[in-house]
Write an enzyme that holds these catalytic residues in place. Structure first.
Site, PDB file in Angstrom:
ATOM      1  N   SER A  17       8.336   4.209  -0.527  1.00 46.66           N
ATOM      2  CA  SER A  17       7.119   3.340  -1.219  1.00 46.66           C
ATOM      3  C   SER A  17       7.290   3.740  -2.386  1.00 46.66           C
ATOM      4  O   SER A  17       7.023   2.567  -3.459  1.00 46.66           O
ATOM      5  CB  SER A  17       6.023   4.097  -0.464  1.00 46.66           C
ATOM      6  OG  SER A  17       4.817   3.269  -0.996  1.00 46.66           O
ATOM      7  N   SER A  31       0.937  -1.275   0.077  1.00 47.28           N
ATOM      8  CA  SER A  31       0.165   0.086   0.063  1.00 47.28           C
ATOM      9  C   SER A  31       0.922   1.252  -0.089  1.00 47.28           C
ATOM     10  O   SER A  31       1.811   1.432   0.783  1.00 47.28           O
ATOM     11  CB  SER A  31      -1.096   0.070   1.418  1.00 47.28           C
ATOM     12  OG  SER A  31      -1.988   0.915   1.060  1.00 47.28           O
ATOM     13  N   GLU A  32       0.359   2.041  -0.903  1.00 50.72           N
ATOM     14  CA  GLU A  32       1.358   3.158  -1.082  1.00 50.72           C
ATOM     15  C   GLU A  32       1.740   4.222  -0.016  1.00 50.72           C
ATOM     16  O   GLU A  32       2.518   4.963  -0.028  1.00 50.72           O
ATOM     17  CB  GLU A  32       1.159   3.971  -2.251  1.00 50.72           C
ATOM     18  CG  GLU A  32      -0.067   4.753  -2.456  1.00 50.72           C
ATOM     19  CD  GLU A  32      -1.338   3.953  -2.862  1.00 50.72           C
ATOM     20  OE1 GLU A  32      -1.103   2.726  -2.983  1.00 50.72           O
ATOM     21  OE2 GLU A  32      -2.283   4.481  -3.606  1.00 50.72           O
ATOM     22  N   ASN A  33       0.860   3.982   1.084  1.00 48.45           N
ATOM     23  CA  ASN A  33       1.096   4.987   2.051  1.00 48.45           C
ATOM     24  C   ASN A  33       2.433   4.347   2.994  1.00 48.45           C
ATOM     25  O   ASN A  33       2.578   5.016   4.230  1.00 48.45           O
ATOM     26  CB  ASN A  33      -0.161   5.203   3.106  1.00 48.45           C
ATOM     27  CG  ASN A  33      -0.660   3.828   3.595  1.00 48.45           C
ATOM     28  OD1 ASN A  33      -1.076   2.735   2.710  1.00 48.45           O
ATOM     29  ND2 ASN A  33      -0.949   3.950   4.787  1.00 48.45           N
TER      30      ASN A  33
END
Lengths: 217, 233
Positions: free
Chosen positions: A87, A45-47
């Site tokens: 990320s 997840s890019e967070n």
């Protein structure tokens, strides 16, 4: 015809052992529910988390552990947290094997538009522009037509673009389609859906070669 | 040990005035500098340019500053879930620069690391690249994006010490480490300020050299935006 879960189920067949996968918000999130359990896959997840697990049990939720949709999540053994620059190093640096995202429009040349409806909806692109600009394996999960019944598979996108010439495959409620140099190539029909129905719902060039098999899901 | 600890948030905010550019760590409401945002509301500083991935929600996070019209311009990647933001943007009251999330992170990191600009493929061929320099590297097109220039970076960390060393927790890390040292002055609020020497140097995410002022935060609300759970059997 497939529902949203059906689309997710069909896309889950594209997920292979050893894949790092980024799932967008909406239908893509459902894909995680249908990945075979005899293969090893890690969801990014890019967070800032790799190795996402299911939602926490009621009472175990933690404001410091969320996904990109801001939903509370858990992590699986082997998971890691990292900052936003790292990320996107994973994403931009092509370390993520498969990206699945939703869309408002896809064009027959692989252009995608999914972040803005001028004057109406402007939520922003989030990580979508980074994902589509770098990922080599992008699957779009979406309904074949919009709520007004108009095709979302177009000759040219009408909305502001998210990325150019990047989509390789599209799975909709009606079909599995590959984006080729010559246009949308029909690979599979959803159960009970005819080639004619798919043709009618596709504004862009649809290439139909030989018998089109029905999806097995 | 070079001491970065300040007596309180008032000392941490020395030099904060109208019309400045601020960076805010956080993703959604996770890892936002709650104390610093509350202080900015209290100080009523105006004409701000805010660099933050999101803009909070209507009644929390940067939504509080929006509500009081303290922000002139937002530089963000995603601003959903905030009706007041959308209203101000569509009516033209608020200047908004939407940029890809990875570009936002890297423009912070570039400022931190001393790069004037970076090339990224994100946004090429879209309106994000309009008016920007583009360049071909090995047959692929890239967009030149400049490092941010900010007056203050407001950071939230989990643990920290007076030397300014920081450790973040979970996905509350997000943009926080990338913004440390990316502004003229980096102000850090921590959930737990521990005695110097207690943090294992092997575990530190951000060394104190990137931090100018650190203080013990208080009354953390840590609001959850989307509470998603499974039911126990």
């Amino acid at each position: 015809m497939l529902d949203k879960n059906g689309i997710a189920k069909r896309i889950a067949q594209e997920v292979q052992d050893g894949y790092y996968v980024n799932l967008g918000i909406g239908i893509p999130t459902l894909v995680a529910n249908y990945v075979r359990d005899d293969i090893e896959v890690e969801f990014q997840s890019e967070n800032g988390v790799l190795g996402m697990g299911p939602f926490p049990f009621d009472g175990d939720e933690d404001a410091d552990i969320i996904n990109a949709g801001k939903q509370t999540i858990t992590t699986l053994p082997g998971a890691s947290f990292f900052d936003s620059a790292m990320s996107f190093s994973m994403i931009r640096g092509k370390h993520v094997d498969l990206t699945i995202l939703g869309s408002m429009e896809v064009a027959e040349n692989g252009d995608i538009a999914n972040w803005k409806i001028p004057g109406k909806m402007v939520k922003g692109m989030g990580g979508a522009m980074d994902l589509v600009a770098s990922a080599e394996n992008i699957i779009v999960a979406m309904m074949h037509t919009n709520k007004a019944g108009a095709s979302k598979l177009l000759k040219r996108c009408s909305l502001p673009l998210t990325g150019v010439g990047c989509v390789k495959k599209i799975v909709t409620n009606l079909a599995v389609i590959e984006v080729t140099d010559k246009g949308f190539k029909l690979l599979e029909r959803a159960p009970g859906v005819s080639v004619e129905e798919i043709q009618k719902a596709t504004e862009g060039t649809l290439i139909i070669e030989g018998e089109i098999p029905e999806m097995s899901i | 040990m070079i001491n970065k600890q300040v007596a309180d948030i008032n000392e941490a905010f020395k030099g904060v005035t109208d019309n400045m550019t601020f960076m805010f760590g956080g993703f959604g409401l996770s890892g936002i500098p709650e104390n610093c945002i509350a202080k900015l509301v209290e100080l009523e500083v105006k004409g701000l340019t805010c660099i933050s991935n999101n803009a909070g929600v209507d009644d929390f996070g940067l939504g509080l500053l929006l509500h009081k019209r303290q922000i002139n311009k937002m530089i963000s990647s995603y601003v959903g879930e905030n009706d007041e933001f959308e209203r101000q943007m569509l009516s033209g009251e608020l200047d908004v620069e939407l940029i890809p999330q990875g570009t936002l992170a890297e423009r912070c990191r570039a400022a931190q690391a001393g790069f004037p600009a970076i090339y990224t493929p994100a946004g090429y061929g879209t309106e994000v690249a309009e008016g920007k320099e583009t360049r071909d590297f090995d047959g692929k097109m890239y967009v030149l994006e400049h490092a941010f220039k900010a007056d203050f970076a407001f950071i939230k960390a989990w643990k920290g010490d007076a030397a300014g060393n920081l450790i973040f927790k979970g996905t509350a890390r997000n943009f926080n480490p990338n913004m440390c040292g990316a502004a003229k002055i980096t102000v850090v609020e921590v959930e737990e300020l521990v005695p110097v020497g207690e943090l294992d140097p092997n575990q530190i995410h951000i060394p104190g050299i990137f931090v100018q002022r650190i203080f013990q935060g208080k009354n953390y609300e840590k609001r959850i935006e989307q509470r998603t759970v499974r039911t126990r059997n």
